[in-house]
Design a protein around this motif. Structure first.
Motif, PDB file in Angstrom:
ATOM      1  N   ALA A  35       0.782  -1.239   0.010  1.00 21.63           N
ATOM      2  CA  ALA A  35      -0.279   0.021  -0.239  1.00 21.63           C
ATOM      3  C   ALA A  35       0.855   1.148   0.281  1.00 21.63           C
ATOM      4  CB  ALA A  35      -1.051   0.027   1.027  1.00 21.63           C
ATOM      5  N   CYS A  36       0.080   2.380  -0.370  1.00 25.26           N
ATOM      6  CA  CYS A  36       0.950   3.803  -0.374  1.00 25.26           C
ATOM      7  C   CYS A  36      -0.103   4.723  -0.070  1.00 25.26           C
ATOM      8  CB  CYS A  36       1.623   3.807  -2.486  1.00 25.26           C
ATOM      9  SG  CYS A  36       2.633   5.262  -2.653  1.00 25.26           S
ATOM     10  N   PHE A  37       0.334   5.503   0.736  1.00 30.48           N
ATOM     11  CA  PHE A  37      -1.124   6.972   0.800  1.00 30.48           C
ATOM     12  C   PHE A  37      -0.164   7.681   0.709  1.00 30.48           C
ATOM     13  CE2 PHE A  37      -1.886   2.517   3.328  1.00 30.48           C
ATOM     14  CZ  PHE A  37      -3.283   2.557   2.438  1.00 30.48           C
ATOM     15  N   ASP A  38      -0.716   8.769   0.175  1.00 32.10           N
ATOM     16  CA  ASP A  38      -0.253  10.016   0.396  1.00 32.10           C
ATOM     17  C   ASP A  38      -0.960  11.074   1.181  1.00 32.10           C
ATOM     18  OD1 ASP A  38      -2.555  12.103  -0.663  1.00 32.10           O
ATOM     19  OD2 ASP A  38      -2.073  10.862  -2.432  1.00 32.10           O
ATOM     20  N   VAL A  39      -0.560  11.578   1.924  1.00 28.42           N
ATOM     21  CA  VAL A  39      -1.702  12.624   3.439  1.00 28.42           C
ATOM     22  C   VAL A  39      -0.860  13.986   3.151  1.00 28.42           C
ATOM     23  CG1 VAL A  39      -1.069  12.445   6.266  1.00 28.42           C
ATOM     24  CG2 VAL A  39      -0.726  10.692   4.800  1.00 28.42           C
ATOM     25  N   ALA A  40      -2.610  15.056   3.562  1.00 27.03           N
ATOM     26  CA  ALA A  40      -1.965  15.984   3.285  1.00 27.03           C
ATOM     27  C   ALA A  40      -1.148  16.566   5.177  1.00 27.03           C
ATOM     28  CB  ALA A  40      -3.646  16.931   3.530  1.00 27.03           C
ATOM     29  N   GLY A  41      -0.057  16.329   4.920  1.00 24.53           N
ATOM     30  CA  GLY A  41       0.584  17.442   6.444  1.00 24.53           C
ATOM     31  C   GLY A  41       2.009  16.161   6.105  1.00 24.53           C
ATOM     32  N   PRO A  42       2.924  16.887   6.669  1.00 19.09           N
ATOM     33  CA  PRO A  42       4.502  16.603   6.550  1.00 19.09           C
ATOM     34  C   PRO A  42       4.195  14.882   7.019  1.00 19.09           C
ATOM     35  CG  PRO A  42       4.385  17.834   8.471  1.00 19.09           C
ATOM     36  CD  PRO A  42       2.667  17.754   7.442  1.00 19.09           C
ATOM     37  N   VAL A  43       4.952  14.232   6.606  1.00 21.20           N
ATOM     38  CA  VAL A  43       5.700  12.763   6.145  1.00 21.20           C
ATOM     39  C   VAL A  43       7.085  12.342   7.307  1.00 21.20           C
ATOM     40  CG1 VAL A  43       5.412  10.251   5.963  1.00 21.20           C
ATOM     41  CG2 VAL A  43       4.187  12.115   4.885  1.00 21.20           C
ATOM     42  N   VAL A  44       7.111  12.548   8.386  1.00 23.25           N
ATOM     43  CA  VAL A  44       8.490  11.922   8.796  1.00 23.25           C
ATOM     44  C   VAL A  44       8.625  10.911   9.768  1.00 23.25           C
ATOM     45  CG1 VAL A  44      10.391  12.911  10.738  1.00 23.25           C
ATOM     46  CG2 VAL A  44       8.894  14.508   9.699  1.00 23.25           C
ATOM     47  N   GLY A  45       9.810   9.968   8.677  1.00 17.80           N
ATOM     48  CA  GLY A  45      10.450   8.352   9.729  1.00 17.80           C
ATOM     49  C   GLY A  45       8.683   7.266   9.518  1.00 17.80           C
ATOM     50  N   GLY A  46       7.942   7.545   8.404  1.00 18.39           N
ATOM     51  CA  GLY A  46       6.785   6.655   8.166  1.00 18.39           C
ATOM     52  C   GLY A  46       5.746   6.949   9.343  1.00 18.39           C
ATOM     53  N   ARG A  47       5.572   8.283   9.450  1.00 16.88           N
ATOM     54  CA  ARG A  47       4.460   8.548  10.471  1.00 16.88           C
ATOM     55  C   ARG A  47       4.056   9.858  10.524  1.00 16.88           C
ATOM     56  NH1 ARG A  47       8.499   6.381  14.255  1.00 16.88           N
ATOM     57  NH2 ARG A  47       6.867   4.293  15.083  1.00 16.88           N
ATOM     58  N   ALA A  48       2.489  10.444  10.619  1.00 14.92           N
ATOM     59  CA  ALA A  48       2.449  11.444   9.544  1.00 14.92           C
ATOM     60  C   ALA A  48       1.188  11.847  10.567  1.00 14.92           C
ATOM     61  CB  ALA A  48       2.238  11.221   8.341  1.00 14.92           C
ATOM     62  N   LYS A  49       0.555  12.669  10.767  1.00 16.77           N
ATOM     63  CA  LYS A  49      -0.613  13.518  11.536  1.00 16.77           C
ATOM     64  C   LYS A  49      -1.518  14.776  10.205  1.00 16.77           C
ATOM     65  CE  LYS A  49      -2.372  15.819  15.371  1.00 16.77           C
ATOM     66  NZ  LYS A  49      -3.141  16.300  14.467  1.00 16.77           N
ATOM     67  N   VAL A  50      -2.188  13.605  10.175  1.00 18.83           N
ATOM     68  CA  VAL A  50      -3.160  14.889   8.572  1.00 18.83           C
ATOM     69  C   VAL A  50      -3.587  16.280   9.146  1.00 18.83           C
ATOM     70  CG1 VAL A  50      -5.273  14.993   7.632  1.00 18.83           C
ATOM     71  CG2 VAL A  50      -3.551  12.362   8.122  1.00 18.83           C
ATOM     72  N   THR A  51      -2.654  16.560   8.009  1.00 19.53           N
ATOM     73  CA  THR A  51      -3.635  19.104   8.355  1.00 19.53           C
ATOM     74  C   THR A  51      -4.951  18.436   8.616  1.00 19.53           C
ATOM     75  OG1 THR A  51      -1.205  19.012   7.658  1.00 19.53           O
ATOM     76  CG2 THR A  51      -3.286  20.932   7.653  1.00 19.53           C
ATOM     77  N   ASN A  52      -5.599  19.344   8.837  1.00 20.24           N
ATOM     78  CA  ASN A  52      -7.076  19.823   8.990  1.00 20.24           C
ATOM     79  C   ASN A  52      -8.217  18.248   8.950  1.00 20.24           C
ATOM     80  OD1 ASN A  52      -7.312  21.999   8.619  1.00 20.24           O
ATOM     81  ND2 ASN A  52      -6.814  21.265   6.754  1.00 20.24           N
ATOM     82  N   LEU A  53      -7.279  17.113  10.794  1.00 22.17           N
ATOM     83  CA  LEU A  53      -8.532  15.516  10.482  1.00 22.17           C
ATOM     84  C   LEU A  53      -7.293  15.363  11.524  1.00 22.17           C
ATOM     85  CD1 LEU A  53     -10.673  14.310   9.475  1.00 22.17           C
ATOM     86  CD2 LEU A  53      -8.358  13.212   7.947  1.00 22.17           C
ATOM     87  N   PRO A  54      -8.214  15.219  12.519  1.00 24.82           N
ATOM     88  CA  PRO A  54      -7.437  14.438  14.159  1.00 24.82           C
ATOM     89  C   PRO A  54      -6.842  12.640  13.856  1.00 24.82           C
ATOM     90  CG  PRO A  54      -9.785  14.188  14.251  1.00 24.82           C
ATOM     91  CD  PRO A  54      -9.509  15.133  12.524  1.00 24.82           C
ATOM     92  N   TRP A  55      -6.546  12.654  12.705  1.00 22.19           N
ATOM     93  CA  TRP A  55      -5.756  11.614  12.497  1.00 22.19           C
ATOM     94  C   TRP A  55      -4.216  11.036  12.218  1.00 22.19           C
ATOM     95  CZ3 TRP A  55      -8.176   8.842   7.230  1.00 22.19           C
ATOM     96  CH2 TRP A  55      -9.216   8.699   7.385  1.00 22.19           C
ATOM     97  N   SER A  56      -3.892  10.096  13.405  1.00 26.05           N
ATOM     98  CA  SER A  56      -2.386  10.071  12.650  1.00 26.05           C
ATOM     99  C   SER A  56      -2.335   9.001  12.321  1.00 26.05           C
ATOM    100  CB  SER A  56      -1.615   9.940  14.467  1.00 26.05           C
ATOM    101  OG  SER A  56      -1.572  10.964  15.358  1.00 26.05           O
ATOM    102  N   ILE A  57      -1.465   8.732  10.936  1.00 29.92           N
ATOM    103  CA  ILE A  57      -0.524   7.410  10.565  1.00 29.92           C
ATOM    104  C   ILE A  57       0.303   7.073  10.627  1.00 29.92           C
ATOM    105  CG2 ILE A  57      -0.995   6.789   8.405  1.00 29.92           C
ATOM    106  CD1 ILE A  57      -2.944   8.666   7.830  1.00 29.92           C
ATOM    107  N   ALA A  86       3.077   3.838   9.361  1.00 29.90           N
ATOM    108  CA  ALA A  86       2.933   2.802   8.372  1.00 29.90           C
ATOM    109  C   ALA A  86       3.760   1.780   8.936  1.00 29.90           C
ATOM    110  CB  ALA A  86       4.128   3.623   7.609  1.00 29.90           C
ATOM    111  N   GLU A  87       4.154   1.557   9.789  1.00 25.56           N
ATOM    112  CA  GLU A  87       4.327   0.189  10.056  1.00 25.56           C
ATOM    113  C   GLU A  87       3.950  -0.344  10.620  1.00 25.56           C
ATOM    114  OE1 GLU A  87       6.966  -3.694  10.819  1.00 25.56           O
ATOM    115  OE2 GLU A  87       6.922  -1.604   9.435  1.00 25.56           O
TER     116      GLU A  87
END
Length: 231
Positions: free
Chosen positions: A58-80, A82-83
């Motif tokens: 899977a590959c996901f593009d995220v509305a927000g910065p991605v650092v070390g395989g982790r991201a917090k979506v801008t304008n949405l309370p999600w933390s993503i 990859a592992e």
């Protein structure tokens, strides 16, 4: 079998792609309102419950910065993570990247039918390319030529300072500074910015309201955009 996802503040679009069908012919594609789900894992689970497909990666593009395989979506309370996604769904690999970086990767692969010219210009061979996407927020990215091919770079330029260029825009800056403190370009040029401009024109410039629009804006404290996800 690749699950590709575009995660935005308004909607999450998912599709399954294969090498044989290529990037323009997904095996299956679906869209989910992001606010209706507590996490990306929940959206993927809903997608798999709706579509009987086997996935390899899977590959996901995220509305927000991605650092070390982790991201917090801008304008949405999600933390993503990859592992965590890879483990939960038993995938061989999961990759995260910024959503505008993903769009930038696609720019060199656009075909004439994909383009709409706003102002005629003359392309500079090897020149830098900007990608600007006003949607729920304001996404920006750019591409540079390395001598052999274009390379995509993410950017959080939408969070740069709003720079007014007229007296009316000066007033908008003062109005939004009172509301937010720091006023980024995203506060103005985005779906979220529509309500900010509307409030300014109504409260400070005394522009008459159109009843149909006023009814739609009433109670829009959460600022659901009238225009969403420019693509």
């Amino acid at each position: 079998m690749l699950l590709a996802g575009d995660i935005g503040g308004t909607k999450t679009a998912l599709g399954v792609y294969t090498p044989e069908r290529g990037p323009r012919s997904p095996l299956v594609r679906d869209s989910f309102p992001s606010d209706d789900y507590p996490s990306l894992e929940a959206v993927v689970s809903a997608f798999l419950a709706r579509h009987d497909v086997w996935l390899d990666s899977a590959c996901f593009d995220v509305a927000g910065p991605v650092v070390g395989g982790r991201a917090k979506v801008t304008n949405l309370p999600w933390s993503i993570d990859a592992e965590a996604l890879r483990n939960q769904f038993g995938l061989r690999a999961v990759h995260l990247l910024n959503d505008l970086e993903a769009l930038a990767h696609a720019v060199p692969r656009l075909e004439p039918a994909d383009l709409y010219t706003i102002n005629e210009g003359k392309a500079v061979p090897g020149g830098s390319i900007a990608v600007v996407a006003p949607g729920t927020g304001l996404g920006e990215a750019y591409l540079t030529w390395d001598g052999a091919r274009y390379r995509a770079h993410p950017s959080e330029g939408g969070h740069s300072d709003f720079a007014p260029a007229s007296e009316r825009e000066d007033g908008l800056l003062r109005f939004l500074r009172g509301r937010y403190g720091h006023v980024s370009t995203e506060r103005v040029v985005s779906g979220l910015g529509i309500s900010n401009i509307y409030d300014y024109l109504r409260e400070m410039s005394r522009v008459p309201e159109v009843p149909a629009v006023a009814a739609r804006m009433e109670g829009a404290e959460d600022r659901t955009p009238i225009i969403v996800e420019a693509a």
